[in-house]
Scaffold this motif. Structure first.
Motif, short mmCIF file in Angstrom:
data_model
loop_
_atom_site.label_atom_id
_atom_site.label_comp_id
_atom_site.label_asym_id
_atom_site.label_seq_id
_atom_site.Cartn_x
_atom_site.Cartn_y
_atom_site.Cartn_z
N GLU A 525 0.82 -1.21 0.00
CA GLU A 525 0.00 0.00 0.00
C GLU A 525 0.85 1.26 0.00
OE1 GLU A 525 -2.51 -0.20 3.38
OE2 GLU A 525 -3.73 -1.87 2.62
N ARG A 526 2.15 1.12 0.25
CA ARG A 526 3.02 2.29 0.45
C ARG A 526 4.19 2.37 -0.52
NH1 ARG A 526 0.45 0.61 4.70
NH2 ARG A 526 -0.23 2.09 6.31
N LEU A 527 4.55 1.25 -1.15
CA LEU A 527 5.72 1.23 -2.00
C LEU A 527 5.39 0.62 -3.35
CD1 LEU A 527 8.37 -0.18 0.52
CD2 LEU A 527 8.08 2.21 -0.15
N ALA A 528 6.12 1.05 -4.38
CA ALA A 528 6.00 0.42 -5.69
C ALA A 528 6.34 -1.06 -5.58
CB ALA A 528 6.94 1.10 -6.68
N SER A 529 5.75 -1.86 -6.44
CA SER A 529 5.86 -3.31 -6.31
C SER A 529 7.30 -3.81 -6.32
CB SER A 529 5.06 -4.00 -7.41
OG SER A 529 5.52 -3.60 -8.70
N TYR A 530 8.17 -3.17 -7.15
CA TYR A 530 9.54 -3.66 -7.24
C TYR A 530 10.36 -3.33 -5.99
CZ TYR A 530 10.98 1.11 -8.54
OH TYR A 530 11.21 2.46 -8.56
N LYS A 531 9.84 -2.45 -5.13
CA LYS A 531 10.53 -2.11 -3.88
C LYS A 531 10.11 -3.02 -2.71
CE LYS A 531 10.62 2.81 -5.12
NZ LYS A 531 10.18 4.16 -4.72
N VAL A 532 8.99 -3.69 -2.85
CA VAL A 532 8.50 -4.54 -1.77
C VAL A 532 9.44 -5.74 -1.65
CG1 VAL A 532 6.61 -5.99 -0.96
CG2 VAL A 532 6.12 -3.82 -2.10
#
Length: 567
Positions: A525-532
């Motif tokens: 909910e807080r970060l772009a998918s590649y950062k998760v």
């Protein structure tokens, strides 16, 4: 080979490429000039193809320039002029190209925004960039950016097009959108936006395009740095255009070659902009656009559109090879395929070559600063990251003192050259460059006796995953906002296809038991998918070894995380 700085006694670790004026194959050094040149030269050739649910779009080079002119006229009608910042929030589609070139033709600055952005990330990007116009695609994957923007600024739902007054985003005045129309509010449809330009004479756009100079700011790209938030990087027209022409030469594309480039990596990443978009258009080729990566669909596009030049990251190649239609796909048209890629072993592929992969660069230098052209023999590359390109000077310094080291000594890489950024948004240039005007990259490496650069990895904690830079600090800040997380430290663990795997190491608060699924959902909910983080590992306080300053030793934690994953 590069020209070495004369220093017979110490063999100083500094090397300079030939003068930029001697680089072959350069054309006009502005985005409007680049587009005008290729449109005149390649006219009726296909510039792009885009498959969508409602049909297939094909534009010639002439049509691409016409569409860019339409965008430029509409932007002028919206008040865009010299140095106005215009945001582009779209996947790889025809309108992205028309928008970015059109912004340049209007004299503005294209601010490329990632479609992976979460609401909080988009909020940060809009605040930092100060865009006055935002051109965006409504639906990307499952995210509705019209709804996101309205949630961030409720006034968007009540104002009328062109009349936004926002205390949250004080520079933002106009929003135009591709996709299903929104009833009421400030967001204008794409057709309505273009219609605004009908009253703007085309000759005025030609005049503004001609008035753009190579030293003007062309684009702002964002890259994760040592701070927790993405940093806006301003690049001049000259820097961007040099790399677009240069990549054609690096790939070895000739005037009679058929270049049909498939890519699904966002053009809001400078590497894909230069490698895929730049090299292809400079060579008169066609861009086969895929807005979001889907392996089976990508293979079908490669076959149906007779792709010759695929551009993908290693983890995407792994997914392509694992796709159910991999073996059955006819990839016989592929020509510019590196011998090391999975496609080189596909039963239908007969032609391969060596890509210009021995290279080093960053968003701050709008991609490559050292490189060898395609098909350079291995003994010339010698395991290096290339030699300095025309106009580029590379030095290796002691990370603490800044003193130039000797050849063969490892230190921090410093870069100076014609594609170096104009600066970070909001940061004085003298706080970014050293006293000699070099950008200290935070990367480690050395120069050998032949002037070749050998990159040895990051000196900072930035994680390189799937071709993207990820800031551990940004992830740590998001994680520690979770009520059950006491301490969070994110590290990159070596990975075969991604380069580095993003791994979160978490100490929960006493008497709590968060799960990886809990934290993944929280971060999505807080970060772009590649950062998760791909993995979340839980530790006790005693597992984290601390330094005297109470900071966790990143190298030790990275090793510990790797051991846990291997176990």
């Amino acid at each position: 080979m590069s020209t070495q700085t004369p220093d017979v006694t110490t063999r100083a670790a500094i090397a300079t490429g030939p003068p930029l004026a001697e680089e072959p194959g350069l054309g006009p050094l502005t985005l409007p000039g680049f587009l005008a040149e290729v449109a005149e030269k390649y006219g009726d050739r296909e510039a792009l193809v885009f498959h969508a649910p409602d049909g297939v779009t094909r534009w010639t080079y002439t049509e691409l320039r016409e569409r860019a002119t339409m965008v430029a006229r509409a932007l002028r009608a919206c008040g865009v002029g010299k140095d106005s910042r215009v945001g582009v929030l779209m996947t790889n589609r025809p309108e992205w190209l028309a928008a970015v070139f059109g912004i340049g033709m209007a004299g503005g600055v294209a601010v490329t925004l990632s479609t992976f952005s979460t609401p909080s990330e988009l909020d940060h990007l809009l605040r930092v960039s100060g865009v006055s116009v935002l051109l965006f695609e409504r639906t990307v994957a499952k995210r509705d950016f019209a709804a996101v923007l309205t949630e961030l600024e409720p006034a968007i739902g009540f104002s009328t097009p062109g009349e936004l007054r926002s205390a949250e985003y004080p520079f933002l005045r106009h929003l135009s959108m591709i996709g299903e129309p929104v009833r009421g509010g400030v967001i204008e449809g794409w057709a309505g936006f273009l219609a605004r330009g009908w009253s703007e004479p085309a000759e005025l756009v030609e005049a503004t395009a001609a008035a753009v100079t190579p030293s003007d700011t062309a684009v702002v790209f964002f890259s994760s740095g040592t701070t927790s938030k993405p940093k806006g990087i301003r690049s001049a027209h000259r820097g961007v255009a040099v790399q677009m022409w240069r990549f054609r030469r690096m790939y070895g594309f000739g005037p009679d070659d058929t270049v049909r480039c498939w890519t699904a990596n966002g053009f809001f990443w400078s590497g894909n902009f230069g490698m895929a978009l730049g090299a292809t258009l400079a060579a008169g080729g066609s861009l086969v656009l895929q807005p979001t990566f889907d392996a089976p669909e990508a293979l079908a596009l490669m076959q149906s559109e007779r792709v010759t030049f695929p551009v993908a990251w290693p983890h995407q190649w792994a997914q392509l090879e694992a796709a159910p239609n991999w073996a059955a796909t006819d990839l016989s048209t592929l020509r510019y395929v590196d011998r090391s890629l999975p496609a080189a072993t596909h039963p239908t592929v007969s032609t391969t070559y060596t890509e210009p992969g021995a290279a080093y660069g960053s968003t701050e230098t709008f991609t490559i600063t050292t490189c060898f052209p395609a098909n350079t023999p291995d003994d010339v590359i010698a395991g290096s990251s290339g030699e300095p390109l025309p106009g580029v000077t590379v030095k290796i310094v002691d990370p603490l003192t800044g003193a130039i080291l000797s050849r063969g000594e490892s230190g921090e890489i410093g870069i100076k050259g014609p594609t170096l950024m104009l600066g970070y948004l909001g940061t004085p240039l003298d706080e970014t460059l050293d006293a000699e005007g070099f950008f200290r990259t935070g990367d480690g490496g050395y120069l050998d006796d032949a002037g070749r650069l050998h990159w040895e990895g990051r000196l900072t904690d930035i994680i390189k995953t799937g071709g993207a830079n990820v800031s551990p600090l940004e992830i740590d800040e998001a994680l520690t906002a979770h009520p059950l997380v006491k301490v969070a430290r994110t590290v990159g663990v070596p990975h075969e296809t991604l380069g580095e795997l993003v791994v979160a190491c978490v100490i929960p608060h006493p008497d709590t038991s968060p799960t990886p699924e809990d934290l993944h959902a929280f971060l999505r909910e807080r970060l772009a998918s590649y950062k998760v983080p791909r993995e979340v590992l839980f530790f006790a306080d005693t597992d984290f070894e601390l330094t005297g300053s109470a900071k966790i030793k990143t190298a030790d934690l990275r090793e510990l995380a790797g051991e846990r994953l291997r176990a």
